[in-house]
Design a protein around this motif. Structure first.
Motif, PDB file in Angstrom:
ATOM      1  N   ASP A  69       0.815  -1.222   0.000  1.00 39.05           N
ATOM      2  CA  ASP A  69       0.000   0.000   0.000  1.00 39.05           C
ATOM      3  C   ASP A  69       0.844   1.266   0.000  1.00 39.05           C
ATOM      4  OD1 ASP A  69      -2.499  -1.155  -0.164  1.00 39.05           O
ATOM      5  OD2 ASP A  69      -2.753  -1.269   2.008  1.00 39.05           O
ATOM      6  N   THR A  99      -0.521  -7.503  -1.061  1.00 40.48           N
ATOM      7  CA  THR A  99      -1.641  -6.577  -0.930  1.00 40.48           C
ATOM      8  C   THR A  99      -1.271  -5.259  -1.604  1.00 40.48           C
ATOM      9  OG1 THR A  99      -0.975  -5.604   1.181  1.00 40.48           O
ATOM     10  CG2 THR A  99      -2.281  -7.635   1.275  1.00 40.48           C
ATOM     11  N   ARG A 101      -3.942  -3.836  -3.901  1.00 41.17           N
ATOM     12  CA  ARG A 101      -4.816  -3.785  -5.079  1.00 41.17           C
ATOM     13  C   ARG A 101      -5.411  -2.397  -5.282  1.00 41.17           C
ATOM     14  NH1 ARG A 101      -9.034  -8.039  -4.493  1.00 41.17           N
ATOM     15  NH2 ARG A 101      -9.966  -6.557  -3.079  1.00 41.17           N
ATOM     16  N   ASP A 102      -5.653  -1.650  -4.202  1.00 43.00           N
ATOM     17  CA  ASP A 102      -6.257  -0.324  -4.321  1.00 43.00           C
ATOM     18  C   ASP A 102      -5.229   0.784  -4.493  1.00 43.00           C
ATOM     19  OD1 ASP A 102      -8.725  -1.558  -4.053  1.00 43.00           O
ATOM     20  OD2 ASP A 102      -8.748  -1.298  -1.878  1.00 43.00           O
ATOM     21  N   SER A 107      -1.218  -1.394  -8.703  1.00 40.72           N
ATOM     22  CA  SER A 107      -2.174  -2.128  -9.530  1.00 40.72           C
ATOM     23  C   SER A 107      -2.038  -1.816 -11.022  1.00 40.72           C
ATOM     24  CB  SER A 107      -3.603  -1.854  -9.070  1.00 40.72           C
ATOM     25  OG  SER A 107      -3.930  -0.478  -9.215  1.00 40.72           O
ATOM     26  N   GLU A 111      -1.435  -4.534 -13.915  1.00 44.37           N
ATOM     27  CA  GLU A 111      -2.467  -4.669 -14.945  1.00 44.37           C
ATOM     28  C   GLU A 111      -1.860  -4.538 -16.346  1.00 44.37           C
ATOM     29  OE1 GLU A 111      -6.040  -1.858 -16.544  1.00 44.37           O
ATOM     30  OE2 GLU A 111      -5.908  -2.131 -14.378  1.00 44.37           O
ATOM     31  N   GLN A 116      -2.104  -9.779 -13.393  1.00 40.17           N
ATOM     32  CA  GLN A 116      -3.073  -9.747 -12.295  1.00 40.17           C
ATOM     33  C   GLN A 116      -3.319 -11.129 -11.708  1.00 40.17           C
ATOM     34  OE1 GLN A 116      -3.513  -8.570 -15.437  1.00 40.17           O
ATOM     35  NE2 GLN A 116      -5.209  -7.150 -15.538  1.00 40.17           N
ATOM     36  N   ASN A 120      -2.008 -11.823  -8.094  1.00 38.88           N
ATOM     37  CA  ASN A 120      -3.197 -11.912  -7.232  1.00 38.88           C
ATOM     38  C   ASN A 120      -3.161 -10.933  -6.058  1.00 38.88           C
ATOM     39  OD1 ASN A 120      -5.668 -12.858  -6.316  1.00 38.88           O
ATOM     40  ND2 ASN A 120      -4.739 -14.473  -5.101  1.00 38.88           N
ATOM     41  N   LEU A 121      -3.149  -9.649  -6.373  1.00 39.29           N
ATOM     42  CA  LEU A 121      -3.124  -8.625  -5.331  1.00 39.29           C
ATOM     43  C   LEU A 121      -4.408  -8.648  -4.515  1.00 39.29           C
ATOM     44  CD1 LEU A 121      -1.743  -5.574  -7.335  1.00 39.29           C
ATOM     45  CD2 LEU A 121      -0.517  -6.899  -5.611  1.00 39.29           C
ATOM     46  N   GLN A 122      -4.249  -8.642  -3.211  1.00 43.44           N
ATOM     47  CA  GLN A 122      -5.390  -8.539  -2.303  1.00 43.44           C
ATOM     48  C   GLN A 122      -5.592  -7.074  -1.945  1.00 43.44           C
ATOM     49  OE1 GLN A 122      -7.133 -11.463  -1.540  1.00 43.44           O
ATOM     50  NE2 GLN A 122      -5.752 -12.117  -3.156  1.00 43.44           N
ATOM     51  N   ALA A 123      -6.726  -6.765  -1.356  1.00 49.08           N
ATOM     52  CA  ALA A 123      -7.054  -5.368  -1.056  1.00 49.08           C
ATOM     53  C   ALA A 123      -6.150  -4.776   0.021  1.00 49.08           C
ATOM     54  CB  ALA A 123      -8.516  -5.226  -0.658  1.00 49.08           C
TER      55      ALA A 123
END
Length: 136
Positions: A69, A99, A101-102, A107, A111, A116, A120-123
């Motif tokens: 993040d 993590t 994804r946001d 991301s 992408e 992706q 496999n990005l988690q939130a």
């Protein structure tokens, strides 16, 4: 583990209290789960030191959560490191959870490269940790 943080300086010219290009902090949330918070640029300058440092976190762990993040720039070298860490974790039996994804800085490059499903990005790390270490 005695080295729970890593600072990789940038190539900034000048004096003073400049922030490192990359700051990484590991935090054990249980005997088998570690969260690694990543802040800054994951690029050519920082990727190799980052990769080596994170690989050492795999020892004795069933799960390592890489919290992306705080990444502000993810270059192709950083993506290559994430792919390598995934391969290494699978080889050593560690489940690696990514993590961020946001976080658009993470991301979007994932992408654009079409990775992706592989990465496999988690939130967010908090949700992943809650699933791995349920409260009683």
């Amino acid at each position: 583990m005695n080295d729970s943080h890593l600072d990789i300086p940038g190539q900034r010219v000048g004096e003073g209290d400049e922030q490192p290009a990359l700051r990484v902090v590991a935090r054990d949330v249980s005997d088998t789960v570690t969260v690694v918070e990543v802040r800054g640029d994951l690029d050519t300058m920082t990727a190799s030191g980052f990769e080596e440092w994170v690989r050492r976190r795999f020892a004795g762990r069933s799960d390592v959560v890489l919290d992306l993040d705080g990444v502000v720039f993810l270059a192709s070298a950083g993506i290559a490191v994430l792919m390598g860490l995934q391969q290494e974790s699978a080889r050593t039996g560690v489940r690696l959870h990514l993590t961020g994804r946001d976080n658009h800085a993470v991301s979007r490059p994932v992408e654009v490269t079409g990775l992706q499903s592989r990465l496999n990005l988690q939130a967010d790390a908090r949700t992943v940790v809650a699933e791995l270490v349920p409260t009683r």
